[in-house]
Design an enzyme around this catalytic site. Structure first.
Site, mmCIF file in Angstrom:
data_model
loop_
_atom_site.group_PDB
_atom_site.id
_atom_site.type_symbol
_atom_site.label_atom_id
_atom_site.label_comp_id
_atom_site.label_asym_id
_atom_site.label_seq_id
_atom_site.Cartn_x
_atom_site.Cartn_y
_atom_site.Cartn_z
ATOM 1 N N ARG A 327 0.833 -1.214 0.000
ATOM 2 C CA ARG A 327 0.000 0.000 0.000
ATOM 3 C C ARG A 327 0.866 1.262 0.000
ATOM 4 N NH1 ARG A 327 -6.095 0.195 0.659
ATOM 5 N NH2 ARG A 327 -6.428 2.412 0.428
ATOM 6 N N GLU A 730 -9.396 7.141 6.815
ATOM 7 C CA GLU A 730 -7.950 7.231 6.597
ATOM 8 C C GLU A 730 -7.483 8.424 5.762
ATOM 9 O OE1 GLU A 730 -6.381 2.682 6.581
ATOM 10 O OE2 GLU A 730 -7.842 3.178 5.040
#
Length: 782
Positions: A327, A730
């Site tokens: 990620r 997030e």
């Protein structure tokens, strides 16, 4: 929901529907202290308590372990070692079998659990654990990621390479080229509620576990593996957590497994809760990274080639380090198009606790790398970094493909930045700060505007699914259960608001119940900012099933067309007839209509081929930007954040009050990561920052003096998500990178902005002062 589904405005005729600013459903309980967490639950009679015995060394063979004195201690009922695990002594979430419930043979980090004591009281178990006599053969250890690479340590999982074009050729032909590196520190989750589990034995092989976890299904599977029983024998319940931030996605497995093993062996309820010090020592953190980059760019600051490596301190086992480091690469472009690019991950093993998920899941580390590259170019060219950012934004065809070959189709970052630049008076304030710094010998100020583009979906495609169970009772009250978990972020409130809007009833008609694997199976972790996207869609699907049955019943009963049946304002309108919702539901029950449904949703369009590094791992992107202004004392390195302006995109907000709270909380937590929260291991591999006395999270006094947060109310998700909303958990965590870069600008003023200070994160006052002194020396030498 298809693309034609209407987007509903807040409905004043019902209280608490979708798109309405409404308080968190448990907010009043949190304030009063009435919200029960696991440690507040009434314990079954005879509940026993656990304590863990930990390794005294960072890396050592366990020569012998004499636990006789522990077993003989007052109040002790059981001592468990890895040999006592009846099933598989492994809780690795990725199936690599590299994370034991209790270590045997070898300790791989200081503080690794070696045995568990179960006593009549927590204090009895704690005291007994100190009596263990363990003999070690101490082995060399490595606790730093760079040292691990130099020592030839292995990677804990397979690295990833993202590649588009020819980075080497692009670098070779670029007008300008720079190389650099930076360290980005880790972060402790520092949730208010520590890890905790309580297991209650049932008949036969059954056990019920109350766990503070973001992933009840994973706890269910890990407990079943450790016990050697089928998953259907294990039920896991979660009503709420006192914070999670990713730390309770996998790290709760160990505590639940130990409690369940002990409960079944003793046929008594067992609870285990470490204190804050042990919790911080035993459980994983945000991965710290070493980022090395080689960049080619032109006179206009436009980036032509990037070759970068992202090495992470992963700890002794894989945990989620593979997906986390993947990620980081997915977000190493942030909002910028790289013409030729190669990005490589290095998930390095170290003799430290196994690091794990944390809000952003590697994305923040990738974005920091992208913003450092922009900053470096700006200082090299003597330009405002914002100009360089704009020059490199993703744009139309030819400049809209990411390093993982997904096309950026919903790009609104230019408008977000333009709006914020204007509303925050960025240009005027920057000029004022430049003038101030010319006249101020000690206090220097800085300002920075940084953007964020954050992809939404689990990159493990199979996690992008959710279920929900909805019951409508005879009196019109509604029972909601879904696979997500509530950790303070307001998930339950949002899902209930969606359900209220679907049935067109007041929010207070909905009863939100504890997440349990016994009602909704095979749940995904509440993570990746996808909790509302997935679970609210599943709840809406269940509601639509029930409504279809109700419409069919009303049409048949009252001899009208189905189109003549409408749900509106706590009533059901059937032609010219209007019935209260509760009265109509009673009729439907008497008419034998099924008033229960299991809803399901899976995210469309996404796919990912890791081997080739290509696909569409994200359903859509969320965007945002922040302007931060700081003042730095160049004699001490201390600083304060004077003002922050944020504009963030959440699509059509389901609950503006909760969404703004999430943006504010993410900003402050991210600011702590980048400025004050420093993890430190000593030369023996011992974590020394393991308590509030040694680990500094932001205080109320550290918050921005002026803090303006606004949602981009003009934004709307082009994808048919739940009522066109976007995830919010997030993406805003990256916005405080603007604080780091504002500090950097203040420091750079020492040498008239000719050098990028290259501040490592966290930019503690010590690091800021050292950067100031380096630039003073450099300026003096010049």
């Amino acid at each position: 929901m298809d693309a034609k589904t209407p987007i509903l405005q807040p409905d004043a005729a019902i209280r608490g529907g979708a798109h309405e600013a409404r308080r968190h459903d448990s907010a009043h309980k949190h304030v009063r202290g009435d919200a029960p967490y696991i440690d507040d639950m009434i314990e079954p009679a005879g509940t026993l308590h656990g304590w863990l015995g930990l390794s005294a060394h960072a890396h050592a063979k366990i020569v012998s372990m004499d636990l006789d004195a522990v077993r003989a201690a007052p109040g002790v009922r059981l001592v468990l070692t890895g040999e006592d695990v009846p099933g598989v002594n492994d809780i690795s979430p990725t199936g690599r079998h590299d994370e034991p419930v209790l270590a045997t043979g070898e300790a791989l980090y200081h503080g690794q659990p070696l045995f568990a004591v179960i006593g009549e009281t927590r204090e009895a178990a704690r005291r007994a654990a100190q009596l263990a006599k363990i003999s070690y053969e101490v082995l060399p250890h490595v606790s730093d990621v760079v040292a691990a690479m130099e020592a030839g340590y292995p990677m804990v999982t397979e690295p990833l390479t993202l590649r588009r074009g020819d980075a080497a050729a692009g670098l070779a032909k670029a007008q300008h080229r720079l190389k650099g590196e930076m360290r980005v520190g880790g972060q402790d989750h520092f949730y208010l509620e520590s890890h905790i589990a309580m297991a209650i034995p049932g008949e036969d092989d059954e056990v019920t576990v109350w766990s503070s976890t973001q992933h009840p299904s994973e706890v269910q599977h890990m407990v079943s593996h450790a016990l050697g029983v089928a998953s259907n024998a294990v039920t896991v319940n979660v009503r709420r957590m006192g914070g999670g931030f990713g730390g309770k996605e996998t790290q709760g497995n160990q505590f639940a497994a130990i409690a369940a093993i002990a409960a079944k062996k003793l046929n008594r309820a067992v609870k285990i809760r470490p204190d804050r010090d042990d919790d911080m020592i035993i459980t994983g953190k945000r991965h710290d990274f070493h980022i090395a980059y080689d960049v080619g760019y032109d006179d206009d600051g436009r980036i032509h080639a990037v070759d970068a490596t992202f090495a992470a301190r992963c700890g002794f086992s894989s945990d989620l380090s593979g997906p986390v480091t993947d990620r980081a690469l997915f977000h190493a472009d942030n909002c910028y198009f790289y013409e030729d690019v190669r990005l490589v991950s290095k998930p390095m093993m170290t003799n430290t606790v196994s690091n794990t998920a944390f809000r952003g899941f590697g994305g923040p580390q990738g974005v920091v790398g992208a913003e450092r590259i922009i900053e470096e170019i700006a200082y090299k060219l003597g330009r405002d970094p914002l100009e360089i950012r704009k020059a490199n934004f993703y744009a139309g065809p030819g400049r809209d493909v990411t390093p993982y070959h997904q096309r950026v189709e919903d790009n609104i970052i230019a408008r977000v930045v333009e709006d914020l630049e204007a509303s925050s008076d960025y240009q005027v304030r920057r000029e004022e700060i430049l003038e101030f710094n010319e006249m101020s010998p000690v206090i220097r100020r800085g300002i920075s505007l940084t953007p964020v583009k954050f992809g939404i979906s689990f990159t493990a495609t199979w996690y992008n699914q959710a279920g929900a169970l909805v019951h409508v009772y005879q009196d019109g009250s509604i029972h909601l259960n879904h696979g997500g978990t509530e950790m303070g972020q307001g998930l339950n409130t949002k899902v209930a608001q969606v359900l209220a809007a679907e049935f067109q009833v007041d929010f207070d008609s909905i009863r939100i119940t504890a997440t349990t694997t016994g009602k909704v199976p095979n749940t995904s972790a509440t993570a990746a900012s996808s909790g509302t996207d997935l679970n609210a869609m599943a709840a809406a699907d269940a509601a639509r099933q029930i409504k279809e049955r109700l419409v069919a019943f009303a049409a048949e009963q009252y001899r009208v067309s189905p189109d003549a049946v409408r749900f509106e304002a706590n009533h059901v309108h059937i032609g010219d007839l209007s019935l209260p919702f509760a009265g109509f539901i009673k009729q439907a029950y008497m008419g034998r209509v099924q008033l229960s449904a299991a809803g399901f949703y899976k995210t469309p369009k996404i796919h990912w081929d890791r081997a080739s590094g290509t696909g569409r791992p994200f359903y859509y992107y969320a965007y945002g930007a922040a302007v931060s202004e700081v003042s730095v004392d160049t004699l001490t390195g201390e600083y304060q954040v004077d003002r922050v302006d944020v504009l963030h995109d959440v699509g059509r907000s389901l609950n503006p009050a909760i969404d703004i709270g999430q943006v504010e909380g993410a900003f402050v937590q991210g600011m702590g990561w980048l400025t004050t929260e420093e993890l430190w291991w000593d030369d023996k591999g011992r974590l020394r920052t393991h308590a509030p006395s040694t680990y500094k999270i932001p205080l109320a006094s550290d918050r921005p003096r002026i803090f303006n947060v606004k949602l981009a109310d003009w934004a709307e998700n082009r994808e048919p998500t739940i009522r066109r909303s976007k995830a919010v958990g997030e993406p805003p965590f990256m916005l405080p990178i603007s604080v780091l870069e504002a500090i950097s600008m203040a420091v750079a003023s020492i040498d008239d902005y000719r050098q990028c200070p290259r501040l490592d994160a966290p930019a503690t006052p010590e690091r800021v002062l050292m950067a100031v002194e380096r630039l003073k020396d450099s300026a003096g030498a010049a």
